[in-house]
Write an enzyme that holds these catalytic residues in place. Sequence first.
Site, PDB file in Angstrom:
ATOM      1  N   SER A 133      -3.216  -2.865  -9.365  1.00 40.68           N
ATOM      2  CA  SER A 133      -2.804  -3.731  -8.533  1.00 40.68           C
ATOM      3  C   SER A 133      -3.466  -5.262  -8.747  1.00 40.68           C
ATOM      4  O   SER A 133      -4.355  -5.297  -9.413  1.00 40.68           O
ATOM      5  CB  SER A 133      -2.829  -3.714  -7.188  1.00 40.68           C
ATOM      6  OG  SER A 133      -2.298  -2.226  -6.759  1.00 40.68           O
TER       7      SER A 133
HETATM    8  N1  SAH Z   1      -5.188   1.520  -6.292  1.00 38.56           N
HETATM    9  C1  SAH Z   1      -4.842   1.125  -7.624  1.00 38.56           C
HETATM   10  C2  SAH Z   1      -3.509   0.958  -7.921  1.00 38.56           C
HETATM   11  C3  SAH Z   1      -2.839   2.372  -8.433  1.00 38.56           C
HETATM   12  S1  SAH Z   1      -1.055   2.377  -8.397  1.00 38.56           S
HETATM   13  C4  SAH Z   1      -5.592  -0.209  -7.991  1.00 38.56           C
HETATM   14  O1  SAH Z   1      -6.575  -0.213  -7.900  1.00 38.56           O
HETATM   15  O2  SAH Z   1      -4.875  -0.941  -8.715  1.00 38.56           O
HETATM   16  C5  SAH Z   1      -0.435   3.635  -7.443  1.00 38.56           C
HETATM   17  C6  SAH Z   1      -1.430   4.889  -7.489  1.00 38.56           C
HETATM   18  O3  SAH Z   1      -0.427   5.445  -6.684  1.00 38.56           O
HETATM   19  C7  SAH Z   1      -0.568   5.557  -8.903  1.00 38.56           C
HETATM   20  O4  SAH Z   1      -1.561   5.634  -9.654  1.00 38.56           O
HETATM   21  C8  SAH Z   1       0.276   6.512  -8.357  1.00 38.56           C
HETATM   22  O5  SAH Z   1       0.219   7.793  -9.164  1.00 38.56           O
HETATM   23  C9  SAH Z   1      -0.258   6.988  -7.003  1.00 38.56           C
HETATM   24  N2  SAH Z   1       0.303   7.662  -5.967  1.00 38.56           N
HETATM   25  C10 SAH Z   1       1.872   7.479  -5.797  1.00 38.56           C
HETATM   26  N3  SAH Z   1       1.981   8.585  -4.894  1.00 38.56           N
HETATM   27  C11 SAH Z   1       0.890   9.214  -4.531  1.00 38.56           C
HETATM   28  C12 SAH Z   1       0.636  10.208  -3.513  1.00 38.56           C
HETATM   29  N4  SAH Z   1       1.620  10.939  -2.926  1.00 38.56           N
HETATM   30  N5  SAH Z   1      -0.766  10.716  -3.736  1.00 38.56           N
HETATM   31  C13 SAH Z   1      -1.598   9.937  -4.354  1.00 38.56           C
HETATM   32  N6  SAH Z   1      -1.345   9.071  -5.222  1.00 38.56           N
HETATM   33  C14 SAH Z   1      -0.038   8.682  -5.333  1.00 38.56           C
END
Ligand code: SAH
Length: 289
Positions: free
Chosen positions: A138
């Site tokens: 993000s």
């Molecule tokens: N927190 C991260 C952002 C990751 S992007 C950062 O530090 O930048 C969002 C993430 O959410 C992705 O890796 C995706 O696989 C995950 N995601 C989507 N649906 C999800 C679910 N139901 N359970 C767990 N993770 C999920």
Amino acid sequence: MTEKRSTFPLPLSSVTGASTRKPAAPTPVATPQTATQNARTSQAQTRQAPPPSPGPRPAASGAPQPVQPQQTMQRSDLAATEAPRRAMAAHVARQGVKDGQVLAALETMPRHMFIEPALSSQAYADVSLPIGHNQTISQPYIVARMIELLRGSGQPLRRVLEIGTGCGYQAAVLSCVAQEVYSIERIKPLHELAKANLRPLRIANLRLQYGDGMLGLPQVAPFDGIILAAAGLEVPRALLEQLAIGARLVAPVGAQVQHLQRITRTGKSEWTSETLEACHFVPLRPGTV
Ligand code: SAH
């Protein structure tokens, strides 16, 4: 709120997809300084950055705002990233984030250690970047803004849950402002990537879980705060139920058009909701892969 004790501090090496143990005694809040010191002790890590690349285009919308010279850096090179980290936090403050603790956490956390070396020239730009599997790390501004919203008027957060670990960056930032952080990821290789990224930082109060975050972590609930890093059309009911009374959940909600939503649990069967600024997140998906 039901009192539950925690097993913190937990060595990150103990972090696995296995079910969560019941905790013993919470440690003091891990400060940004602690994280920096931990990171400093990890300079043995020798992953070498490849030669400079022109840099990729960011995966999500928003104008790239580089805050440092375009160069790659070694993951272990904390001192060299001090100035860009400070500049990034200052930029996020100018974008409107006011919470000093959140800005300090952002300034401390070595974001370049969460992205692949080929992209390290963009590590401290206020942009989201690809982390593989069609997912992104993000944008620093939105990471800070969501944590600021979660903290509200700044009361200490005890137990926090993040849905969507990705590369682990937001979880690491959260670990600076909460006593215990749990983070769930549904894509196994990303769960493994986050573990590898976080290991050298030795963050004792962070625990990763492989699973479907839409179900939350009922065995650890209730939470003082829940953050979703992926957008659904609505917030899963299970997560609302796992909030402590008085606790908040911050989530992007929507499909093409998304807004940050902050939900506060005001009673056993009562929640209030605020719709805030527009945002752009990857989709929340059920199940695991
Ligand atoms: N927190 C991260 C952002 C990751 S992007 C950062 O530090 O930048 C969002 C993430 O959410 C992705 O890796 C995706 O696989 C995950 N995601 C989507 N649906 C999800 C679910 N139901 N359970 C767990 N993770 C999920």
